[in-house]
Structures are given as C-alpha cells and as structure tokens.
Design a protein around this motif. Structure first.
Motif, PDB file in Angstrom:
ATOM      1  N   VAL A   1     -51.790 -74.483  62.294  1.00 10.42           N
ATOM      2  CA  VAL A   1     -52.879 -74.166  63.222  1.00 10.42           C
ATOM      3  C   VAL A   1     -54.225 -74.264  62.507  1.00 10.42           C
ATOM      4  CG1 VAL A   1     -53.918 -72.362  64.644  1.00 10.42           C
ATOM      5  CG2 VAL A   1     -51.444 -72.714  64.701  1.00 10.42           C
ATOM      6  N   GLY A   2     -54.293 -73.708  61.301  1.00  9.26           N
ATOM      7  CA  GLY A   2     -55.547 -73.716  60.554  1.00  9.26           C
ATOM      8  C   GLY A   2     -56.004 -75.107  60.163  1.00  9.26           C
ATOM      9  N   PHE A   3     -55.059 -75.945  59.734  1.00 10.77           N
ATOM     10  CA  PHE A   3     -55.429 -77.294  59.323  1.00 10.77           C
ATOM     11  C   PHE A   3     -55.946 -78.122  60.491  1.00 10.77           C
ATOM     12  CE2 PHE A   3     -52.447 -77.314  55.376  1.00 10.77           C
ATOM     13  CZ  PHE A   3     -53.309 -76.415  54.771  1.00 10.77           C
ATOM     14  N   GLY A   4     -55.410 -77.856  61.693  1.00  9.68           N
ATOM     15  CA  GLY A   4     -55.934 -78.544  62.864  1.00  9.68           C
ATOM     16  C   GLY A   4     -57.388 -78.185  63.114  1.00  9.68           C
ATOM     17  N   ILE A   5     -57.726 -76.920  62.917  1.00  8.75           N
ATOM     18  CA  ILE A   5     -59.117 -76.483  63.073  1.00  8.75           C
ATOM     19  C   ILE A   5     -60.002 -77.121  62.003  1.00  8.75           C
ATOM     20  CG2 ILE A   5     -60.651 -74.480  63.065  1.00  8.75           C
ATOM     21  CD1 ILE A   5     -58.272 -72.822  64.091  1.00  8.75           C
ATOM     22  N   VAL A   6     -59.483 -77.202  60.773  1.00  8.51           N
ATOM     23  CA  VAL A   6     -60.239 -77.819  59.680  1.00  8.51           C
ATOM     24  C   VAL A   6     -60.572 -79.268  60.007  1.00  8.51           C
ATOM     25  CG1 VAL A   6     -60.082 -78.616  57.283  1.00  8.51           C
ATOM     26  CG2 VAL A   6     -59.359 -76.303  57.874  1.00  8.51           C
ATOM     27  N   VAL A   7     -59.595 -80.012  60.512  1.00  7.25           N
ATOM     28  CA  VAL A   7     -59.818 -81.424  60.843  1.00  7.25           C
ATOM     29  C   VAL A   7     -60.871 -81.566  61.931  1.00  7.25           C
ATOM     30  CG1 VAL A   7     -58.729 -83.478  61.833  1.00  7.25           C
ATOM     31  CG2 VAL A   7     -57.529 -82.163  60.083  1.00  7.25           C
ATOM     32  N   ASP A   8     -60.802 -80.733  62.957  1.00  7.49           N
ATOM     33  CA  ASP A   8     -61.803 -80.793  64.027  1.00  7.49           C
ATOM     34  C   ASP A   8     -63.192 -80.430  63.517  1.00  7.49           C
ATOM     35  OD1 ASP A   8     -59.876 -81.535  65.831  1.00  7.49           O
ATOM     36  OD2 ASP A   8     -59.497 -79.488  66.540  1.00  7.49           O
ATOM     37  N   LEU A   9     -63.262 -79.420  62.649  1.00  9.41           N
ATOM     38  CA  LEU A   9     -64.545 -78.960  62.123  1.00  9.41           C
ATOM     39  C   LEU A   9     -65.171 -79.981  61.185  1.00  9.41           C
ATOM     40  CD1 LEU A   9     -66.522 -76.534  62.054  1.00  9.41           C
ATOM     41  CD2 LEU A   9     -65.165 -75.618  60.142  1.00  9.41           C
ATOM     42  N   TYR A  10     -64.333 -80.751  60.490  1.00 11.37           N
ATOM     43  CA  TYR A  10     -64.801 -81.700  59.491  1.00 11.37           C
ATOM     44  C   TYR A  10     -65.717 -82.772  60.093  1.00 11.37           C
ATOM     45  CZ  TYR A  10     -64.520 -85.008  55.565  1.00 11.37           C
ATOM     46  OH  TYR A  10     -64.818 -85.858  54.530  1.00 11.37           O
ATOM     47  N   LYS A  11     -65.518 -83.087  61.364  1.00 12.36           N
ATOM     48  CA  LYS A  11     -66.308 -84.133  62.008  1.00 12.36           C
ATOM     49  C   LYS A  11     -67.793 -83.790  62.033  1.00 12.36           C
ATOM     50  CE  LYS A  11     -62.364 -85.073  65.039  1.00 12.36           C
ATOM     51  NZ  LYS A  11     -61.855 -85.001  66.437  1.00 12.36           N
ATOM     52  N   ASN A  12     -68.112 -82.505  62.204  1.00 11.50           N
ATOM     53  CA  ASN A  12     -69.511 -82.088  62.350  1.00 11.50           C
ATOM     54  C   ASN A  12     -70.054 -81.296  61.163  1.00 11.50           C
ATOM     55  OD1 ASN A  12     -69.646 -83.162  65.039  1.00 11.50           O
ATOM     56  ND2 ASN A  12     -68.540 -81.347  65.757  1.00 11.50           N
ATOM     57  N   ASN A  13     -69.152 -80.645  60.430  1.00 13.13           N
ATOM     58  CA  ASN A  13     -69.628 -79.793  59.338  1.00 13.13           C
ATOM     59  C   ASN A  13     -68.613 -79.818  58.186  1.00 13.13           C
ATOM     60  OD1 ASN A  13     -70.627 -77.733  57.669  1.00 13.13           O
ATOM     61  ND2 ASN A  13     -71.440 -76.594  59.419  1.00 13.13           N
ATOM     62  N   PRO A  14     -68.652 -80.840  57.333  1.00 11.45           N
ATOM     63  CA  PRO A  14     -67.681 -80.946  56.234  1.00 11.45           C
ATOM     64  C   PRO A  14     -67.693 -79.747  55.292  1.00 11.45           C
ATOM     65  CG  PRO A  14     -68.845 -83.016  56.542  1.00 11.45           C
ATOM     66  CD  PRO A  14     -69.535 -82.006  57.416  1.00 11.45           C
ATOM     67  N   ALA A  15     -68.855 -79.195  55.002  1.00  9.41           N
ATOM     68  CA  ALA A  15     -68.923 -78.070  54.070  1.00  9.41           C
ATOM     69  C   ALA A  15     -68.194 -76.851  54.630  1.00  9.41           C
ATOM     70  CB  ALA A  15     -70.382 -77.724  53.778  1.00  9.41           C
ATOM     71  N   GLN A  16     -68.375 -76.579  55.920  1.00  3.81           N
ATOM     72  CA  GLN A  16     -67.687 -75.456  56.546  1.00  3.81           C
ATOM     73  C   GLN A  16     -66.189 -75.703  56.601  1.00  3.81           C
ATOM     74  OE1 GLN A  16     -69.117 -74.473  60.487  1.00  3.81           O
ATOM     75  NE2 GLN A  16     -69.796 -72.461  59.794  1.00  3.81           N
ATOM     76  N   ALA A  17     -65.807 -76.946  56.839  1.00  2.04           N
ATOM     77  CA  ALA A  17     -64.391 -77.294  56.871  1.00  2.04           C
ATOM     78  C   ALA A  17     -63.738 -77.059  55.505  1.00  2.04           C
ATOM     79  CB  ALA A  17     -64.225 -78.760  57.287  1.00  2.04           C
ATOM     80  N   GLU A  18     -64.454 -77.380  54.447  1.00  2.00           N
ATOM     81  CA  GLU A  18     -63.915 -77.168  53.096  1.00  2.00           C
ATOM     82  C   GLU A  18     -63.755 -75.684  52.793  1.00  2.00           C
ATOM     83  OE1 GLU A  18     -66.685 -79.274  50.672  1.00  2.00           O
ATOM     84  OE2 GLU A  18     -66.242 -81.204  51.627  1.00  2.00           O
ATOM     85  N   ALA A  19     -64.732 -74.864  53.231  1.00  2.35           N
ATOM     86  CA  ALA A  19     -64.638 -73.422  53.008  1.00  2.35           C
ATOM     87  C   ALA A  19     -63.466 -72.830  53.787  1.00  2.35           C
ATOM     88  CB  ALA A  19     -65.946 -72.746  53.420  1.00  2.35           C
ATOM     89  N   LEU A  20     -63.286 -73.302  55.023  1.00  4.32           N
ATOM     90  CA  LEU A  20     -62.168 -72.813  55.827  1.00  4.32           C
ATOM     91  C   LEU A  20     -60.847 -73.241  55.219  1.00  4.32           C
ATOM     92  CD1 LEU A  20     -61.061 -71.462  58.350  1.00  4.32           C
ATOM     93  CD2 LEU A  20     -61.394 -73.624  59.587  1.00  4.32           C
ATOM     94  N   TRP A  21     -60.778 -74.472  54.682  1.00  3.10           N
ATOM     95  CA  TRP A  21     -59.546 -74.938  54.046  1.00  3.10           C
ATOM     96  C   TRP A  21     -59.153 -74.026  52.882  1.00  3.10           C
ATOM     97  CZ3 TRP A  21     -58.472 -76.549  49.053  1.00  3.10           C
ATOM     98  CH2 TRP A  21     -57.215 -77.131  48.855  1.00  3.10           C
ATOM     99  N   LEU A  22     -60.127 -73.634  52.072  1.00  8.38           N
ATOM    100  CA  LEU A  22     -59.845 -72.733  50.955  1.00  8.38           C
ATOM    101  C   LEU A  22     -59.275 -71.406  51.439  1.00  8.38           C
ATOM    102  CD1 LEU A  22     -62.871 -73.165  48.496  1.00  8.38           C
ATOM    103  CD2 LEU A  22     -60.459 -73.638  48.019  1.00  8.38           C
ATOM    104  N   ALA A  23     -59.850 -70.876  52.515  1.00  2.00           N
ATOM    105  CA  ALA A  23     -59.364 -69.602  53.047  1.00  2.00           C
ATOM    106  C   ALA A  23     -57.940 -69.730  53.573  1.00  2.00           C
ATOM    107  CB  ALA A  23     -60.301 -69.122  54.157  1.00  2.00           C
ATOM    108  N   ILE A  24     -57.677 -70.812  54.296  1.00  3.61           N
ATOM    109  CA  ILE A  24     -56.347 -71.011  54.854  1.00  3.61           C
ATOM    110  C   ILE A  24     -55.322 -71.209  53.753  1.00  3.61           C
ATOM    111  CG2 ILE A  24     -54.923 -72.601  56.235  1.00  3.61           C
ATOM    112  CD1 ILE A  24     -57.449 -73.074  57.936  1.00  3.61           C
ATOM    113  N   ARG A  25     -55.671 -71.986  52.740  1.00  6.44           N
ATOM    114  CA  ARG A  25     -54.742 -72.214  51.626  1.00  6.44           C
ATOM    115  C   ARG A  25     -54.412 -70.915  50.909  1.00  6.44           C
ATOM    116  NH1 ARG A  25     -51.360 -76.015  50.509  1.00  6.44           N
ATOM    117  NH2 ARG A  25     -51.835 -76.139  48.301  1.00  6.44           N
ATOM    118  N   SER A  26     -55.401 -70.038  50.788  1.00  5.73           N
ATOM    119  CA  SER A  26     -55.153 -68.743  50.143  1.00  5.73           C
ATOM    120  C   SER A  26     -54.146 -67.924  50.940  1.00  5.73           C
ATOM    121  CB  SER A  26     -56.473 -67.972  50.002  1.00  5.73           C
ATOM    122  OG  SER A  26     -57.373 -68.667  49.174  1.00  5.73           O
TER     123      SER A  26
END
Length: 217
Positions: free
Chosen positions: A111-136
């Motif tokens: 679920v989280g990775f799907g949100i990261v992919v959608d977010l990456y289109k408009n805000n790559p930096a926010q997507a990277e921060a969210l990816w770190l949180a989800i991976r943790s």
C-alpha cells in the motif's frame, strides 16, 4: 489426521518456495540495482520502474508466507501437542505472531509503495522521505530482525527433540537456525539473518517432505 499432515507438508514446501523466490530476486535484481542500499533517490527511482515486480515480491515473501505459516503452525502443533503440550502451544502462538507480523509488513509495503509511486510524479523529495518511513516500518515488522521467527523454529525443534518426533539432525538444524535468528537482534550479528534464512529453507523442505511421506505411510 493424515490429511492434516499432508496439508502441513505442502504448507512447509510452499513456505520454502517463498524464501527461495525472495533470495533469488534479492541477489539477481535488488542487490545489483542498489535498491537495498537505503539510498532514497536510487531506490524510489527503481521502485517507480518496477512497481509490479515489487508488489509481487512483497506478496510472495510476506503475505503468502504468512498465510501458509498459520497452516504449518497448526499442523506442527497437532503432531507435537501430545508429547510436549506446553512447548507446542507456545510455539504455535509465536508462529501466529510471526504470521501476523509478516502479513502486516507486506500490506504496509504494498500500500505504501503505491502511494510513493503516485507522489513521485509531483514531488520526488517527498516520495523519497515517505519511502524511508515505509521501509523502516516494513523492516521493523518483518525483515529487520528474525527474533519471532527464530523463536518459533527453536521451540518447534526443541519440542520435536524432546519427544523424538522428527529426525534428530533435522531438529538440530532447526535449533541452530532458530538461535541464528534470535541473535539477529544484536546489530553486529545481523548478518546471521542469512544463516537463519538458508537454514530455514532446508528445514522447511525437509520437514515438508517428511510430513508428506509420513502421511502416506
């Protein structure tokens, strides 16, 4: 009872197959790509390009593994409870806990990775921060250490040794793998997770074949 033994045997083999798929993908794709190096920019870019593959990978190694772990835990409890009721019950509880943790880990990741992919289109930096949180969260629940899984294997193998239920070498392999899993709680010994994983693959295949052969007998 024989049908339950057979179901448990198949469940063990499916569990081993999920581990094998996980290792194959990790060594052939994820490690060479740098995805597991915790570089957010590189990892998110890889995730965007391989979302379907990552979804399937998480489905196999977490969710399918967790579902069949419940079945295997019940089948092993059925075999061990008459001779070692306390150990068998405790092992079954930890098997259920481990199943819940890995299923939750897979659900959070997908679920989280799907949100990261959608977010990456408009805000790559926010997507990277969210990816770190989800991976943790994902690693904390199901991949960062193997305490619960190690304890389950150790308890099952100890109960089997006590009542001489499975081949002695198989049970000792389970004890060694379980201890290796428990030791991953120590950060400098986290590499023992590989020993736990490889040992568990052999243990699952062996115990699965033993249960299938025994059910036919």
């Amino acid at each position: 009872m024989n049908n339950f033994k057979k179901i448990g045997g198949y469940a063990a083999l499916i569990e081993a197959a999920t581990f094998i798929v996980g290792f194959v993908l990790m060594f052939t794709l994820l490690l060479p790509s740098g995805y597991l190096e915790n570089d957010p920019a590189q990892s998110v870019a890889f995730l965007v390009e391989n979302m379907t593959l990552m979804y399937v990978w998480n489905l196999i190694i977490y969710i399918i593994f967790g579902i069949f772990l419940v079945v295997l835990s019940l089948a092993l409890n059925e075999r061990l409870k008459s001779g070692a009721p306390v150990l068998a019950q405790i092992a079954t509880v930890f098997g259920f806990i481990w199943a819940g943790l890995v299923i939750a880990s897979g659900m959070v990741a997908n679920v989280g990775f799907g949100i990261v992919v959608d977010l990456y289109k408009n805000n790559p930096a926010q997507a990277e921060a969210l990816w770190l949180a989800i991976r943790s969260v994902e690693f904390g629940l199901g991949g960062g250490n193997e305490i619960v899984g190690g304890l389950w294997v150790l308890l099952v193998s100890s109960a089997a040794l006590r009542i001489r239920e499975f081949p002695r070498v198989l049970n000792y392999l389970g004890v060694v793998s379980g201890v290796a899993g428990l030791l991953t709680v120590i950060s400098v010994l986290s590499m023992l997770g590989a020993i736990f994983g490889i040992g568990l693959i052999v243990w699952l295949i062996w115990i699965g074949l033993f249960m299938l052969r025994n059910s036919k007998a």
